[in-house]
Scaffold this motif. Structure first.
Motif: not given
Length: 282
Positions: A185-186, A188-190, A192-193, A195, A206, A209-210
């Motif tokens: 999850i961390l 995926a967030v990374f 997205v932030v 991208t 996303a 990275c996940a």
């Protein structure tokens, strides 16, 4: 104790952030120094930290990082096999010409220490030197330390089944799964932030990275348990006291040591594998 651990942890994170941002020679030199300290801590478990064989190990660590930094392609995982062969020959020469001053176990630990600490940690630098590495290198620590935190929280909340009772009685299977999912999850967030910054290196930041962080989280737990196993074998509580509240370099970087090469090769597989598939499909 908690306050000391918290403050030293904040300082450590700040130092890591600074080193990753700077990259280049500063990062390589710092990893080399960290590796030498870690090798010293490992050699100390077998009483070889201040010996001639230990000195050969330290010199090999210095040469290794010099070869890495001055290589034509620092991001590559290539390293002349001659280096490792020469190191082994010199190490064995010391062993036989000073026999029986050192045990075979001490000599093997010295050789193992170079690979386990110096070579494995060098993948932080290698990852930093990849295309998009200025951002990708953060995944090493995000997956490693993020997994630790998420695994601890999940274990405290729902942990029931022991993962490795003979090594770490407090670690649970539920905590391990929670650490992997949390790291994913961390990641995926990374993705997205960041991208825009990652899109040139990863096709789907996303998702990729996940996946990278989940792979890193699995390896992270193996690294953590491996360090615990070595300590148990030698009746050592902590490898050192360099980092207040955390222990030594190997106590704090035990999972990072394993995660760094895992992250590096996962990134390479995702990028080069995707490109190869694209060429195949035309």
């Amino acid at each position: 104790m908690f306050k000391t651990r918290l403050l030293s942890g904040i300082v450590l994170v700040a130092v890591i952030i600074g080193l990753l941002v700077l990259g280049g020679g500063v990062l390589a030199a710092s990893l080399g120094l960290i590796s030498l300290i870690g090798m010293f801590e490992l050699y100390r478990t077998v009483g070889a930290e201040k010996s001639l064989v230990g000195t050969v190990g330290y010199l090999a660590g210095v040469v290794f990082y010099l070869l890495l930094f001055f290589s034509r392609d620092p991001a590559s995982d290539s390293m002349p096999i001659l280096f490792f062969v020469a190191f082994l020959i010199v190490l064995m020469a010391v062993y036989v010409f000073t026999f029986p001053r050192y045990s075979a176990g001490q000599v093997m630990t010295v050789f193992f220490g170079l690979v386990y600490v110096a070579v494995m940690l060098s993948y932080v630098f290698r990852t930093r030197m990849l295309s998009g590495g200025a951002l990708l290198v953060w995944l090493v620590f995000l997956s490693s330390w993020g997994c630790d935190t998420c695994a601890y929280c999940a274990g405290m909340l729902i942990g029931k089944h022991k993962m490795a009772p003979n090594l770490s009685p407090k670690k649970s299977v539920e905590g391990g799964v929670g650490g992997i999912l949390g790291a994913g999850i961390l990641g995926a967030v990374f993705g997205v932030v960041f991208t825009d910054g990652l899109s040139g290196a990863l096709g789907n930041p996303a998702l990729h990275c996940a996946v990278i962080c989940m792979v890193g989280a699995v390896i992270s737990q193996i690294g953590d348990l491996a360090a615990s196993a070595i300590k148990r074998n030698h009746d050592v509580k902590d490898y050192g006291k360099l980092i207040p509240g955390h222990g030594g370099i190997l106590d704090r970087f035990d999972s990072v040591i394993f995660v760094a090469p895992g992250i590096y090769y996962t990134i390479v597989l995702l990028t080069e594998g995707t490109e190869a598939l694209g060429r195949f499909l035309g």
